[in-house]
Motif scaffolding. Structure first.
Motif, PDB file in Angstrom:
ATOM      1  N   TYR A 162      95.608-107.783 -30.439  1.00  0.00           N
ATOM      2  CA  TYR A 162      96.772-107.650 -29.548  1.00  0.00           C
ATOM      3  C   TYR A 162      96.450-106.738 -28.371  1.00  0.00           C
ATOM      4  O   TYR A 162      96.766-107.036 -27.222  1.00  0.00           O
ATOM      5  CB  TYR A 162      97.974-107.092 -30.323  1.00  0.00           C
ATOM      6  N   GLY A 168      97.819-123.198 -36.185  1.00  0.00           N
ATOM      7  CA  GLY A 168      98.096-122.438 -34.973  1.00  0.00           C
ATOM      8  C   GLY A 168      96.811-122.094 -34.245  1.00  0.00           C
ATOM      9  O   GLY A 168      95.754-122.654 -34.538  1.00  0.00           O
ATOM     10  N   ILE A 169      96.895-121.184 -33.287  1.00  0.00           N
ATOM     11  CA  ILE A 169      95.721-120.765 -32.524  1.00  0.00           C
ATOM     12  C   ILE A 169      95.527-119.274 -32.759  1.00  0.00           C
ATOM     13  O   ILE A 169      96.418-118.472 -32.475  1.00  0.00           O
ATOM     14  CB  ILE A 169      95.898-121.052 -31.018  1.00  0.00           C
ATOM     15  N   VAL A 170      94.362-118.936 -33.292  1.00  0.00           N
ATOM     16  CA  VAL A 170      94.112-117.568 -33.742  1.00  0.00           C
ATOM     17  C   VAL A 170      93.227-116.844 -32.736  1.00  0.00           C
ATOM     18  O   VAL A 170      92.391-117.459 -32.076  1.00  0.00           O
ATOM     19  CB  VAL A 170      93.422-117.597 -35.131  1.00  0.00           C
ATOM     20  N   PRO A 181      97.100-112.059 -35.537  1.00  0.00           N
ATOM     21  CA  PRO A 181      96.941-112.331 -34.104  1.00  0.00           C
ATOM     22  C   PRO A 181      96.897-113.832 -33.848  1.00  0.00           C
ATOM     23  O   PRO A 181      95.837-114.407 -33.696  1.00  0.00           O
ATOM     24  CB  PRO A 181      95.605-111.674 -33.763  1.00  0.00           C
ATOM     25  N   GLN A 182      98.062-114.458 -33.784  1.00  0.00           N
ATOM     26  CA  GLN A 182      98.059-115.907 -33.605  1.00  0.00           C
ATOM     27  C   GLN A 182      99.380-116.422 -33.076  1.00  0.00           C
ATOM     28  O   GLN A 182     100.403-115.738 -33.113  1.00  0.00           O
ATOM     29  CB  GLN A 182      97.731-116.595 -34.923  1.00  0.00           C
ATOM     30  N   VAL A 183      99.329-117.645 -32.548  1.00  0.00           N
ATOM     31  CA  VAL A 183     100.548-118.377 -32.198  1.00  0.00           C
ATOM     32  C   VAL A 183     100.645-119.600 -33.101  1.00  0.00           C
ATOM     33  O   VAL A 183      99.629-120.152 -33.520  1.00  0.00           O
ATOM     34  CB  VAL A 183     100.555-118.844 -30.723  1.00  0.00           C
ATOM     35  N   THR A 184     101.857-120.012 -33.435  1.00  0.00           N
ATOM     36  CA  THR A 184     102.047-121.311 -34.060  1.00  0.00           C
ATOM     37  C   THR A 184     102.269-122.325 -32.948  1.00  0.00           C
ATOM     38  O   THR A 184     102.642-121.968 -31.837  1.00  0.00           O
ATOM     39  CB  THR A 184     103.257-121.302 -35.011  1.00  0.00           C
ATOM     40  N   VAL A 185     102.015-123.603 -33.260  1.00  0.00           N
ATOM     41  CA  VAL A 185     102.181-124.662 -32.259  1.00  0.00           C
ATOM     42  C   VAL A 185     103.077-125.742 -32.839  1.00  0.00           C
ATOM     43  O   VAL A 185     102.846-126.214 -33.947  1.00  0.00           O
ATOM     44  CB  VAL A 185     100.815-125.278 -31.872  1.00  0.00           C
ATOM     45  N   LEU A 213      96.614-115.399 -28.397  1.00  0.00           N
ATOM     46  CA  LEU A 213      97.432-114.310 -27.881  1.00  0.00           C
ATOM     47  C   LEU A 213      97.565-114.348 -26.357  1.00  0.00           C
ATOM     48  O   LEU A 213      98.552-113.853 -25.814  1.00  0.00           O
ATOM     49  CB  LEU A 213      96.876-112.969 -28.341  1.00  0.00           C
ATOM     50  N   ALA A 215     100.780-125.292 -24.961  1.00  0.00           N
ATOM     51  CA  ALA A 215     101.167-124.591 -23.735  1.00  0.00           C
ATOM     52  C   ALA A 215     102.466-123.839 -23.924  1.00  0.00           C
ATOM     53  O   ALA A 215     103.187-124.038 -24.914  1.00  0.00           O
ATOM     54  CB  ALA A 215     101.292-125.582 -22.576  1.00  0.00           C
ATOM     55  N   ILE A 254     102.965-128.786 -20.131  1.00  0.00           N
ATOM     56  CA  ILE A 254     102.631-129.855 -21.076  1.00  0.00           C
ATOM     57  C   ILE A 254     102.614-131.203 -20.338  1.00  0.00           C
ATOM     58  O   ILE A 254     101.650-131.974 -20.450  1.00  0.00           O
ATOM     59  CB  ILE A 254     103.638-129.901 -22.252  1.00  0.00           C
ATOM     60  N   LEU A 293     104.537-117.104 -30.299  1.00  0.00           N
ATOM     61  CA  LEU A 293     103.834-115.916 -30.799  1.00  0.00           C
ATOM     62  C   LEU A 293     104.378-115.531 -32.171  1.00  0.00           C
ATOM     63  O   LEU A 293     105.579-115.616 -32.420  1.00  0.00           O
ATOM     64  CB  LEU A 293     104.049-114.757 -29.810  1.00  0.00           C
ATOM     65  N   ALA A 294     103.470-115.131 -33.074  1.00  0.00           N
ATOM     66  CA  ALA A 294     103.869-114.683 -34.414  1.00  0.00           C
ATOM     67  C   ALA A 294     105.035-113.703 -34.314  1.00  0.00           C
ATOM     68  O   ALA A 294     104.979-112.750 -33.544  1.00  0.00           O
ATOM     69  CB  ALA A 294     102.687-114.018 -35.114  1.00  0.00           C
ATOM     70  N   ASP A 328     104.860-129.348 -31.523  1.00  0.00           N
ATOM     71  CA  ASP A 328     104.970-130.321 -30.423  1.00  0.00           C
ATOM     72  C   ASP A 328     104.336-129.770 -29.153  1.00  0.00           C
ATOM     73  O   ASP A 328     104.869-129.961 -28.055  1.00  0.00           O
ATOM     74  CB  ASP A 328     106.437-130.662 -30.164  1.00  0.00           C
ATOM     75  N   GLY A 329     103.230-129.068 -29.298  1.00  0.00           N
ATOM     76  CA  GLY A 329     102.500-128.593 -28.138  1.00  0.00           C
ATOM     77  C   GLY A 329     102.959-127.248 -27.604  1.00  0.00           C
ATOM     78  O   GLY A 329     102.248-126.606 -26.834  1.00  0.00           O
ATOM     79  N   ARG A 330     104.162-126.791 -27.994  1.00  0.00           N
ATOM     80  CA  ARG A 330     104.673-125.513 -27.505  1.00  0.00           C
ATOM     81  C   ARG A 330     104.262-124.392 -28.449  1.00  0.00           C
ATOM     82  O   ARG A 330     104.382-124.519 -29.676  1.00  0.00           O
ATOM     83  CB  ARG A 330     106.210-125.539 -27.406  1.00  0.00           C
ATOM     84  N   THR A 331     103.805-123.287 -27.871  1.00  0.00           N
ATOM     85  CA  THR A 331     103.340-122.169 -28.693  1.00  0.00           C
ATOM     86  C   THR A 331     104.446-121.147 -28.916  1.00  0.00           C
ATOM     87  O   THR A 331     105.329-120.978 -28.079  1.00  0.00           O
ATOM     88  CB  THR A 331     102.166-121.450 -28.001  1.00  0.00           C
ATOM     89  N   PHE A 380      99.030-133.806 -26.813  1.00  0.00           N
ATOM     90  CA  PHE A 380      99.871-132.824 -27.505  1.00  0.00           C
ATOM     91  C   PHE A 380     100.380-133.499 -28.768  1.00  0.00           C
ATOM     92  O   PHE A 380     101.107-134.485 -28.684  1.00  0.00           O
ATOM     93  CB  PHE A 380     101.005-132.364 -26.590  1.00  0.00           C
ATOM     94  N   ARG A 381      99.972-133.000 -29.910  1.00  0.00           N
ATOM     95  CA  ARG A 381     100.300-133.666 -31.170  1.00  0.00           C
ATOM     96  C   ARG A 381     101.305-132.830 -31.962  1.00  0.00           C
ATOM     97  O   ARG A 381     101.326-131.602 -31.849  1.00  0.00           O
ATOM     98  CB  ARG A 381      99.035-133.882 -31.982  1.00  0.00           C
ATOM     99  N   GLU A 382     102.068-133.516 -32.796  1.00  0.00           N
ATOM    100  CA  GLU A 382     103.226-132.888 -33.433  1.00  0.00           C
ATOM    101  C   GLU A 382     102.858-131.592 -34.161  1.00  0.00           C
ATOM    102  O   GLU A 382     103.487-130.569 -33.953  1.00  0.00           O
ATOM    103  CB  GLU A 382     103.875-133.876 -34.414  1.00  0.00           C
TER     104      GLU A 382
END
Lengths: 251, 251, 251, 251
Positions: B98, B161-163, A56-60, B168, B137, B143, A67-68, A62-65, B153-155
């Motif tokens: 989810y 990621g964000i868990v 349950p996560q997104v990668t990031v 989600l 975002a 952004i 979804l897995a 350059d600030g843009r997410t 917003f960093r590279e």
């Protein structure tokens, strides 16, 4: 979102394509190999597969997410059309591995895939100067064909079998009637290993067949050689040096 | 109880509301921020979401039990209507994350939410004097808008990621067409961090927009400063002092 | 593939057969015993059970892959027809154990099985010169019958109950009206234990009844005796010898 | 077997019964208390609940196996009819806890239960000479009633809430309209604690009401006192004595 949510950005006509899978695993060999194919050839995103069986996560970036998900790209090479399956995640639960792999095989079926190659690494526990490629396959014909291009089939290797999507693409793929093979490059298991990815791709390109350039992978391999040398230097200098076994993934 | 059980204590008419999420996580930054909003504004409970995907437990306050749940409050501020999503738990299983997030997005849809802000912390591993706010975002427009209020917003941050629900809400929210961002305050990761919650809220209030008072949060931040000073004092006095890394959540 | 996928390569007519289960577990006693039966008798594969509740993997033998599964063989012995259930895996999740065992009991029902014997090991924590066979059963009649062939029924053994498919074949089997027993050979828990498998089979053959030869199992037991002697030698020679408890599975 | 399989060995007419739950947990306080009630009163088994959400195992007693289950007994006491829910297991998965508890509440509904008491222990981390009973309840009326019999309701206790079936009987029970309370005896957390079970039962008997004899529980408490004295003796004699914290469950 249901159990699966599949985007279909493109539906190119492919001629008798081969499915090539490279997801994260030992030494990132499979993923490195798949990403190299996407760099070397014109690749078109054809499917993006979301699932509650991914973490349950997104990668990031350059600030843009993002979804897995797993992604399938079409490669139209002169020699043979291919689909390349890659992504940042394996499934996060056991039945999820089975169901995700079935979803991947549904994509393969939609494009009339004939053969499946799963790419990965097999850990040796020590640095390998010239890695071999170990194979496993669903048919004796395919074993013979791969032995002809120097893939090794050993009595009890890999000892623990093949775990995750790579294993199930063969296991479930065979039940659907696909010829499938797994090509595993020997790798220490401690470092991201572009050299191992290269020998896997070399075995793949003779079999598919494909004509792959290796310049960018060569560069990454050289960078890793530098890292390894630095580590070895540090070991010699240190009184109480970390053993090779102490090293975790670097790269 | 089915997989979800949703109470609807109120159904106020909201004008183009923003959904703000703060559930437990690193430094309790998101939850502190959400709770501060509920203190500062007139908040009306509009939804309570129960689910078998929450941990199997009740919380106890003054002897009264409350089944694990998430709560959504409506805030009618002069500047902009908001929904605030908070609670004591994340989901306890992967697919549950989810499904819970989809349930939260259903609530957002019922109130015609236009934008989603997920609040949280990003661990730095050391005490931070003046924490930055890191952003992620779903759109480049958002952004840009957040960069204008000093969100960074960093590279490759956050690297992992964000868990969880925060991640989600962006990942699944984007698939439903929501503009969504995650605002993450830098925080040591060892202490409950009201100072980090404040900088996150300051970035939020300029964007939503909102006009937030900070007196009570300031007080909590001062209390934590005292705790930190005492810990540092103890460290200097002790011969074998616990390193900063040894400290677990205090606060 | 659905939750289960069952192949039916043969459907021989069996006369009042007994189901004998030996899956991986303590000292591999059950699996060794089951495999020995398949070697000693003419065995015909009658069912192969695939399931998403098995671990997501394939085994590899001489380069050929086999999807995780359990297999049921028919043995037509002079004394009594038997079904032998074996494989490389237990279920990987809790409810999966229940569902797999029900699938196995469905196979038993299809062949009109009357009795079920689950084979396994019970760990003693030390090397056992002459292992006993500990029993557990669903009826007092079966307990009496097994006591007559020197199976021991002890007040509180095994203390932790019987976990996995072996336990559920008794627990769920009883609910379907089957008489069922578990025969557990004492074993250190550190080594693959053919000697323990033999005493379990000796108790089984008097009860079923069967007439089992033991030459090949004897050989494996002798090999293990050698391994044990070498370990003991190493222990005496070493200054800081590994204790018996330090030994992990060898064999 | 489906997700649940419920045996109904008896269906006595009960008059406005109270459901009393005691499953395994801290200090085995709840289970000891429930078992004591079954010893002290005429108890009739009315329901046995099997489920794939229990661990996949059988317990063994004198060689006879029993599939993991929970049991509900009817007690026809002079003062008040009761149902006693006990067993050897909590659920093995999160959603399973919710679903099992709903199954228990279905049994409660079938017998027109009016009130629910969940019994358990609350860990103090040290030996307690005269344990208090901490309470939690779903209504202020019940809190008042229990305070009158010296049950303590503290601001933030138990700090971690109430986990498992006990907690959910209150949380889910409240949603079905039941008045429910949890009575938790203080206990070290290291030892099976009949003394703590007794104070819990004393609070229970004044509230339900019941008239409970304590001879057998007194005996078990005396035995445990002996064990504790021996441990303390050992500690004084030893140079490097194990601290109280080192003790694991004994009893």
């Amino acid at each position: 979102m249901d159990e699966f949510d599949i985007e279909r950005p493109a539906d190119p006509e492919l001629d008798n394509p081969v499915l090539i899978e490279g997801l994260p695993g030992v030494g990132h060999v499979g993923k490195l190999a798949a990403e190299h194919l996407l760099e070397e050839f014109d690749a078109e995103l054809v499917r993006r597969i979301y699932s509650e069986h991914f973490p349950p996560q997104v990668t990031v970036e350059d600030g843009r997410t993002q979804l897995a998900c797993a992604e399938v790209y079409a490669i139209s090479a002169a020699e043979r059309d291919c689909l390349v399956l890659t992504g940042d995640h394996q499934a996060a639960d056991g039945p999820g591995h089975y169901r995700l792999t079935e979803a991947f095989l549904d994509v393969a079926a939609a494009f009339d895939v004939s053969r499946i190659f799963a790419l990965g690494g097999v850990p040796t526990g020590e640095l390998v100067e010239t890695p071999d490629v170990i194979g496993a396959a669903t048919t004796d014909d395919l074993i013979e064909e791969l032995e002809a291009v120097d893939v090794e089939f050993r009595e009890n290797e890999p000892a623990g079998g093949i775990v995750g999507v790579s294993g199930l693409l063969l296991g479930l793929g065979e039940r659907r009637g696909y010829e499938a093979a797994c090509l595993m490059g020997e790798t220490s298991g401690y470092l991201v290993d572009p050299k191992s990815a290269r020998v896997v791709l070399e075995a793949l390109e003779e079999t598919v067949p494909l004509d792959i350039g290796y310049d960018s992978l060569e560069e990454r391999a050289d960078e890793m050689e530098e890292v390894v040398k630095q580590i070895q230097q540090m070991e010699q200098n240190a009184t109480a040096a970390p053993s090779e076994e102490d090293l975790r993934y670097i790269g």
